[in-house]
Structure formats: structure tokens, C-alpha cells
Design a protein around this motif. Structure first.
Motif, PDB file in Angstrom:
ATOM      1  N   ASP A  30       0.833  -1.206   0.000  1.00  0.00           N
ATOM      2  CA  ASP A  30       0.000   0.000   0.000  1.00  0.00           C
ATOM      3  C   ASP A  30       0.868   1.257   0.000  1.00  0.00           C
ATOM      4  O   ASP A  30       0.565   2.236  -0.697  1.00  0.00           O
ATOM      5  CB  ASP A  30      -0.920  -0.026   1.224  1.00  0.00           C
ATOM      6  CG  ASP A  30      -1.969   1.062   1.189  1.00  0.00           C
ATOM      7  OD1 ASP A  30      -2.418   1.417   0.081  1.00  0.00           O
ATOM      8  OD2 ASP A  30      -2.348   1.549   2.273  1.00  0.00           O
ATOM      9  N   ASP A  94       0.449   6.838   3.743  1.00  0.00           N
ATOM     10  CA  ASP A  94       0.306   5.582   4.489  1.00  0.00           C
ATOM     11  C   ASP A  94       0.965   5.636   5.860  1.00  0.00           C
ATOM     12  O   ASP A  94       1.293   4.605   6.433  1.00  0.00           O
ATOM     13  CB  ASP A  94       0.842   4.391   3.666  1.00  0.00           C
ATOM     14  CG  ASP A  94       0.223   3.063   4.121  1.00  0.00           C
ATOM     15  OD1 ASP A  94      -0.954   3.073   4.517  1.00  0.00           O
ATOM     16  OD2 ASP A  94       0.917   2.036   4.095  1.00  0.00           O
ATOM     17  N   HIS A 120      -4.672   6.249   6.377  1.00  0.00           N
ATOM     18  CA  HIS A 120      -5.852   5.615   6.981  1.00  0.00           C
ATOM     19  C   HIS A 120      -5.568   4.989   8.353  1.00  0.00           C
ATOM     20  O   HIS A 120      -6.311   4.112   8.785  1.00  0.00           O
ATOM     21  CB  HIS A 120      -6.444   4.577   6.018  1.00  0.00           C
ATOM     22  CG  HIS A 120      -5.542   3.418   5.714  1.00  0.00           C
ATOM     23  ND1 HIS A 120      -6.011   2.123   5.636  1.00  0.00           N
ATOM     24  CD2 HIS A 120      -4.206   3.348   5.462  1.00  0.00           C
ATOM     25  CE1 HIS A 120      -4.994   1.312   5.355  1.00  0.00           C
ATOM     26  NE2 HIS A 120      -3.904   2.031   5.233  1.00  0.00           N
ATOM     27  N   THR A 140      -4.447   3.288   1.736  1.00  0.00           N
ATOM     28  CA  THR A 140      -4.060   4.617   1.247  1.00  0.00           C
ATOM     29  C   THR A 140      -4.261   4.672  -0.267  1.00  0.00           C
ATOM     30  O   THR A 140      -4.581   5.725  -0.812  1.00  0.00           O
ATOM     31  CB  THR A 140      -2.611   4.926   1.646  1.00  0.00           C
ATOM     32  OG1 THR A 140      -2.519   4.852   3.074  1.00  0.00           O
ATOM     33  CG2 THR A 140      -2.189   6.316   1.206  1.00  0.00           C
ATOM     34  N   ASP A 172      -3.556  -4.467   1.180  1.00  0.00           N
ATOM     35  CA  ASP A 172      -4.067  -3.973   2.470  1.00  0.00           C
ATOM     36  C   ASP A 172      -5.427  -4.559   2.852  1.00  0.00           C
ATOM     37  O   ASP A 172      -5.818  -4.494   4.014  1.00  0.00           O
ATOM     38  CB  ASP A 172      -4.146  -2.440   2.479  1.00  0.00           C
ATOM     39  CG  ASP A 172      -3.013  -1.819   3.288  1.00  0.00           C
ATOM     40  OD1 ASP A 172      -1.928  -2.436   3.336  1.00  0.00           O
ATOM     41  OD2 ASP A 172      -3.204  -0.733   3.889  1.00  0.00           O
TER      42      ASP A 172
HETATM   43 MN    MN Z   1      -1.954   1.001   4.345  1.00  0.00          MN
END
Ligand code: MN
Ligand code: 5GP
Length: 338
Positions: A30, A94, A120, A140, A172
Motif C-alpha cells: 500500500d 500511508d 488511513h 491509502t 491492504d
Molecule cells: Mn496502508
């Protein structure tokens, strides 16, 4: 993102900027997917963007479009240092706290660039002029897709960008199975496939790259599995010696922690991995349901993350760490009922 933030970003990007994009230390799918996707997008709209990773990342991500453009702060210290000093805008992706970038932290503290955060994780710090933070988001990468949409840029999503974003959403969400996977996530994924994301090939490149020694390391990890049925918990340990025996390479232990959760009645799974060089035990926590490993990691192991996936570390040795951990579980007994 609220209207004021969208306006602020449009304003920032209305003139050419020197931009640095940063993922967190030990970047995962991610982190790399989101930084590269944003990198391609910013270049396409005429910005001068660079990506700096705090350190290296796993080989199974190195096929990603733009990989060659990623600078490694540990290896290209001087160049990265001067780029960060000269940059006018820094995107942090991230992660949401400077402590997540390792040795880069003092440079960020000292920087007077404009920060934009897209992330997030829980409990964002307040360093950014624009904070796009949403703990409900799968990844993200899903947020970078939204970010591009807010800038009216969806038509600029190329196959390369689609491949980057698809990778981060896939990794993720545990291949679209974690509870953070929403109907919106699937709509984004559908659009990315329409824009050229090579879904089957991406899965192969990320997950079907085992070396024989990695599979043997997995065998070793599973042999070391300790089950604590009274706490619905299972944990794995890997010592530096075991890692060395199986020729450990970055990324080799990715996903091992999840095996604990594949057992019936286990809702809390942990892996403790010794790092002799850094003199720490790196820990990954995973859970099912309401048990917050983010709070657990934050309270006891200098870490954090999400409700069902978090990380942390211990400065004690392996034996002391697992003993300490096992003792802590008694306190959480009521929360750890399956
Ligand atoms: Mn992530
Ligand atoms: P992993 O266990 O796969 O390394 O990480 C799981 C999640 O926890 C990821 O979202 C990662 O960003 C976060 N995380 C991992 N290690 C740490 C840490 O030491 N501190 C914090 N705050 N988050 C972490």
C-alpha cells in the motif's frame, strides 16, 4: 476530504512545485503503490515530483511501474537530504506520524515545506497543512484514487497508475477479505481494471514468488507456533538465527502472522521477529472482530496501526518479550473471548 482541503490542494498544485512523496519505513504494497501512483499522477500534471523511501522494500514489489525512480534514504543519503531541504511540498503517504520514517524524522521536523498527509491509520499527528485521514478506508491507495477524483483527474489514471493502486488495495485488504473492504472499494477496483489494471498478473507477482528457503522459513515459523487457547491467541517467534538459517530476505515473513488466525477460535495472532542489528524484536499483531490490536500495540509495544492489524517493537530479548506478552493477556481476557 472536505471542500476547503480540496481547494487548498488545488491551490498548491496550481503552480509548479518541487514535491517529495514519502511512504513509511519498511514500506509495504500500500505504501509503495500509493506513492508511485501519486508520483505518476503528479508528473502527468506537470509537477516536479520525487519519491524517497526511508529504506528498502521487498523484491515482490519491485516490478511496479516507477520502481526505478524510488530513492532509498539509507543508500542515497546525501541526495535525499538535499532534495528534502529544497522541496516546497511533502506528501506523506500511508503513515501519520514522523516517528514512522526512521532516520528521516529530523529532516521532516526541520522542514518548512507544506505537508499533505494521505493516510488511513488511527490518531493522525497535526503536522500537515492538508490532512486527508480516514480510518474507515481500506488502504491509502483507495484514498489516492479518491484524491485524484477530487482533483477531477480520473481520466488521467493510466494503466501504470491503475496497477499501482490495485496492488495497494489488494495487499491492504488481504485480497479483498478484510472488513475494511466496502462496496466503494470494489467500485474503485472495477474502475481500475477498466483502466487497465492487470489483476491476475498483479496477484501472481505479489503472492506467487516464493523461494524454497522462504517456504522453509514458513515451515520453521509454523513449528514455533504457540497456542494459548484460554486467550484465543496464537503467536509465532522467529529468532535471528532461524532467519539466517533460511537465508532471510526483506519481505520473506510478510503474511506469516495471519496463519494464527486461520485456526478455529483464534482471534488474536502475533509474530515476534528478532532483529539483532537494530537490537529489537519487531512485532506484528492481527485480530478478528472487535479486539483492537492498535490499542494493544500502542499501550504496550510502542506501536500502532489499525483495529485488526498493527505493529510494534520490544527492546527486551525474545524470551522476556513473549513472557511479558503472555502475562499481559490475562488483563485482556474478557476482550479476548471468541
Ligand atoms: Mn496502508
Ligand atoms: P505490519 O504488521 O504488517 O508491519 O503492520 C501492520 C500495520 O501496523 C500497518 O498498517 C503498519 O503501518 C502499522 N505498523 C507496523 N509497525 C508499526 C509501528 O511500529 N508503529 C506504528 N504506529 N504502526 C505500525
Amino acid at each position: 476530504m472536505n471542500l476547503a482541503d480540496i481547494q487548498a490542494v488545488k491551490e498548491i498544485l496550481s503552480t509548479p512545485q518541487k514535491i517529495v512523496i514519502l511512504p513509511h519505513k519498511n514500506p509495504d504494497g500500500d505504501a509503495i503503490g500509493s506513492t508511485l501512483a501519486l508520483y505518476h499522477y503528479l508528473i502527468a500534471i506537470g509537477q516536479d515530483a520525487r519519491v524517497i523511501a526511508p529504506n528498502d522494500y521487498p523484491k515482490f514489489l519491485k516490478w511496479m511501474p516507477g520502481t526505478d525512480a524510488i530513492l532509498n534514504f539509507e543508500k542515497q543519503h546525501k541526495l535525499c537530504d538535499s532534495l528534502i531541504r529544497q522541496t516546497s511540498v511533502i506528501f506523506t503517504l500511508d503513515f501519520n506520524h514522523f516517528s514512522r520514517v526512521g532516520q528521516l524524522e529530523p529532516l521532516l521536523e526541520a522542514s518548512d515545506a507544506t505537508f499533505v498527509m494521505i493516510d488511513h491509520h488511527q490518531a493522525p499527528a497535526s503536522y500537515a497543512k492538508v490532512t486527508y485521514s480516514d480510518v474507515q478506508m481500506s488502504s491509502t491507495c483507495e484514498m489516492v484514487y479518491n484524491f485524484i477524483a477530487y482533483l477531477d483527474g480520473l481520466d488521467r489514471i493510466t494503466r501504470d497508475i491503475a496497477n499501482c493502486l490495485y496492488t495497494g488495495i489488494m495487499t491492504d485488504t488481504g485480497s479483498f477479505k478484510f472488513p475494511c473492504t466496502t462496496s466503494k472499494t470494489h467500485r474503485v477496483i472495477a474502475d481500475l481494471i477498466e483502466k487497465g489494471a492487470e489483476n491476475t498478473a498483479i496477484h501472481d507477482r505479489v503472492y506467487d514468488t516464493n523461494s524454497p528457503s522462504r517456504l522453509q522459513l514458513l515451515g520453521c515459523a509454523l513449528k514455533n507456533l504457540v497456542i494459548l487457547p484460554q486467550y484465543h491467541t496464537a503467536y509465532i517467534t522467529l529468532s535471528q538465527e532461524e532467519l539466517d538459517t533460511y537465508n532471510y530476505k526483506k519481505g520473506d515473513t510478510e503474511g506469516f502472522v495471519n496463519y494464527g488466525l486461520t485456526m478455529e477460535n483464534i482471534i488474536f495472532a502475533v509474530i515476534f521477529i528478532e532483529n539483532k542489528e537494530e537490537k529489537i524484536i519487531k512485532i506484528s499483531f492481527r485480530s478478528k472482530g472487535n479486539f483492537s490490536v492498535n490499542e494493544f500495540a500502542r499501550s504496550h509495544f510502542s506501536g500502532g496501526g489499525h483495529t485488526n492489524a498493527a505493529g510494534g517493537k520490544s527492546d527486551m530479548n525474545m524470551k522476556e518479550t513473549t513472557e511479558h506478552f503472555s502475562k499481559l493477556l490475562e488483563r485482556y481476557k474478557s476482550k479476548l473471548s471468541a
